[in-house]
Design a protein around this motif. Sequence first.
Motif, mmCIF file in Angstrom:
data_model
loop_
_atom_site.group_PDB
_atom_site.id
_atom_site.type_symbol
_atom_site.label_atom_id
_atom_site.label_comp_id
_atom_site.label_asym_id
_atom_site.label_seq_id
_atom_site.Cartn_x
_atom_site.Cartn_y
_atom_site.Cartn_z
ATOM 1 N N ARG A 1 -6.423 -0.613 -6.346
ATOM 2 C CA ARG A 1 -7.100 -0.015 -5.796
ATOM 3 C C ARG A 1 -6.569 1.080 -4.821
ATOM 4 O O ARG A 1 -5.569 1.813 -5.404
ATOM 5 C CB ARG A 1 -6.800 -1.105 -4.662
ATOM 6 N N PRO A 2 -7.715 1.837 -4.069
ATOM 7 C CA PRO A 2 -6.723 3.169 -3.689
ATOM 8 C C PRO A 2 -5.804 3.245 -2.798
ATOM 9 O O PRO A 2 -5.232 4.133 -2.788
ATOM 10 C CB PRO A 2 -7.928 4.329 -3.105
ATOM 11 N N GLU A 3 -5.963 2.207 -2.174
ATOM 12 C CA GLU A 3 -4.052 2.039 -1.392
ATOM 13 C C GLU A 3 -3.335 1.438 -2.012
ATOM 14 O O GLU A 3 -2.472 1.422 -0.852
ATOM 15 C CB GLU A 3 -5.161 1.328 0.087
ATOM 16 N N ARG A 4 -3.143 1.224 -2.784
ATOM 17 C CA ARG A 4 -1.807 0.679 -3.638
ATOM 18 C C ARG A 4 -1.129 2.049 -4.773
ATOM 19 O O ARG A 4 -1.955 3.389 -4.957
ATOM 20 C CB ARG A 4 -2.498 -0.340 -4.676
ATOM 21 N N PHE B 1 -12.390 -2.689 -4.788
ATOM 22 C CA PHE B 1 -11.200 -0.991 -4.802
ATOM 23 C C PHE B 1 -12.041 0.308 -5.037
ATOM 24 O O PHE B 1 -11.757 1.285 -4.790
ATOM 25 C CB PHE B 1 -10.921 -0.609 -6.231
ATOM 26 N N ARG C 1 3.389 -1.131 3.413
ATOM 27 C CA ARG C 1 2.996 -2.452 4.287
ATOM 28 C C ARG C 1 2.268 -3.662 2.661
ATOM 29 O O ARG C 1 1.913 -3.276 2.202
ATOM 30 C CB ARG C 1 1.652 -2.446 4.873
ATOM 31 N N GLU D 1 -10.546 -4.400 1.079
ATOM 32 C CA GLU D 1 -10.985 -3.986 1.888
ATOM 33 C C GLU D 1 -12.075 -4.121 1.051
ATOM 34 O O GLU D 1 -12.987 -2.912 0.999
ATOM 35 C CB GLU D 1 -10.092 -2.231 1.192
ATOM 36 N N ASP E 1 0.438 -1.075 -0.289
ATOM 37 C CA ASP E 1 -0.003 -0.200 -0.095
ATOM 38 C C ASP E 1 0.357 1.427 0.120
ATOM 39 O O ASP E 1 2.084 0.852 -0.124
ATOM 40 C CB ASP E 1 -1.009 0.235 1.308
ATOM 41 N N ALA E 2 0.191 2.686 0.190
ATOM 42 C CA ALA E 2 0.792 3.973 -0.027
ATOM 43 C C ALA E 2 1.719 4.190 1.607
ATOM 44 O O ALA E 2 3.192 4.745 1.056
ATOM 45 C CB ALA E 2 0.344 5.017 0.146
ATOM 46 N N ARG F 1 -4.622 5.261 -10.430
ATOM 47 C CA ARG F 1 -4.870 4.478 -10.640
ATOM 48 C C ARG F 1 -5.935 3.624 -11.044
ATOM 49 O O ARG F 1 -6.134 2.372 -11.209
ATOM 50 C CB ARG F 1 -5.474 4.466 -8.847
#
Length: 691
Positions: A291-294, A205, A104, A202, A100-101, A270
């Motif tokens: 995904r937004p967290e990637r 996405f 992690r 999550e 992720d950003a 993204r």
Amino acid sequence: MTENPTSYERPQPGVDPADPRGALLHTPQRAPGDLAGPAQARTGETPSPGAPVTPETGVGSEHSQPAADEPLVAPPARAKQGVGDHRPRPAPEGIPVQPDAAGRPVGQERRTGQNVPGAKPTPMRRDGDRLRFVGAATRRIARGMDLDEIVMGLCRATVPTFADAILVYLRDPLPVGDERPTGPVVLRLRRTDRIPEERDTEGGFLPAQAPEPSELSAVTAELCEVRPGGALAEVLRGVRPVFADAAAARAALPELLGDDAELVVPAGQRAILAPLRGRRRVIGAAVFLRRPERLAFEPDDLLVAAQLATHSALGIDKAVLYGREAYIADELQRTMLPETLPRPTGVRLASRYLPAAETARVGGDWYDAIPLPGSRVALVVGDVMGHSMTSAAIMGQLRTTAQTLAGLDLPPQEVLHHLDEQAQRLGTDRMATCLYAVYDPVSHRITIANAGHPPPVLLHLGGRAEVLRVPAGAPIGVGGVDFEAVELDAPAGATLLLYTDGLVESRLRDVWTGIEQLREKLAATAQLTGPDHPPPLEALCDEVLDMLGPGDRDDDIALLAARFDGIAPNDVAYWFLEPEDAAPGKARRLARRALERWGLEELSDSVELLVSEVVTNAVRYASRPVTLRLLRTDVLRCEVGDDVPQLPRLRQARATDEGGRGLYLVNRLARRWGATRLSTGKVVWFELNQT
């Protein structure tokens, strides 16, 4: 939406899989001073995940991007090693980590299913990783033979290695070759793919406040009409992939995905919209999503998307052409073979045809059953050399010739002689084998002539299978060969099996071994139903094909089975009439007596009227005795033969004509009627229902 794992490249030695700058694998760092690439990494510097990429870091700079005429991805540079350096053993293949950003890792190892631990990111170049990924992905796409396999290969190679989800739109209908499609351009959602739910922490996405459907197709438009001059048309015309946050893509994605496009496409870089262009035109579009967290896509990822889109589009274009060729081959083969078999009197028929392989669906094998005068039937099976479009075309010409010759009621050996002449006219290398048989249900006899074909097998009612001794003869197309016919008994209840050599010959066995196995298979199948009951024809054909093993399908297979029921002698009445004026009256009296013996007195009036009209017309022109035959089967059939070859034609008689109304009465009162030319004259027949 499918949820299937994909294949990944093997991690490189000494590389931490938790590099936070994307899902792709990485290559070792270039050592300073290595002149293999234009950009070099400084020792001791580790750029952070969010830091800007500069030429000094050796990743993503404008100097590292290829020119327009260079390959999309540069090969990795080899790092220098010291004297005491040790090259570690490659780690086992596993699912690459999706960080992720914050760095992690998100994901599980593919083989063990355990969470992959995090580690401190290290600076590395990723051009080599992209090159290996593109190579593996394009190989997977290229393995597909048809449209669905190619699209599935694109999805499985992309998710989750390159993206978390993908949507593939294709034109509906897809243009074939050089066709110029008419009407508006319509894109249809062909396939979606995403990371499985068990790895989706999550819930997808989509934003948390939006609904969370189980499939992307639930919130995207299935059909999209590309408006000329619209934003989507401009992006597709540009061919190059674009980020979703670009101005052109922001206007094009709602047109492609529908009103809920902003719920599907995450913010930032993204999402990539990649047009799919075949050889001559755009045939669709692919949308890659993360995904937004990637971590977001990088500029070099546009080159990867371009490679994936190009290989997929060219594969789809070729698959459509291959599908058209396969369709043409199937239609050609279907029209060459009889759609349905006739139901002649006294014989039941069943058939099978198997191509040599799925990729060679056309061939030169054929079979046919042709009704002949006198309730006889011609049984034909043949095999043209090869199993190609040319073989199928030659087979069609020979089959048409055989049908024409059968209509002339020529003897079997004469039919083969004329087929041999026709094959020589088609070319010097047009070779074929053929077996032609004529079955007479009244006499319970069969006449067979062979031209280099495997001999037929006769299964008797008691269960004994016999390979008929028929002169082999030379194949059709040799020329200058005399064919010989033999006449054999065809007892009631027996089954004659005609086949091509693909059933009995292969790389694993010779033809005579296969014929003996076929004979044993027929005998064993007949034992299952007992000595007094022959096996059902359809089941018998299936049992015969079951004798084929995995290595026995080297050639096409044509199979024709004929069950001889025959016509009992007490159901046949046959007379000769002299061509004189008293012949019609005599024919009426003979027909009345036969109907009384069969208990069909209610048909006397109709039969006497029609027999009188047909015999009168035959006596008027005949110079030899006229034949009259009545056959009682499921219908009552009357046949009148004479020595005049001219066939009668139905015509409308004028009010002043004294004759010309006989066939009009036959046409109105009979169930069916017809006329067939023989080598010695003709036969006019009609049928009446018994009830």
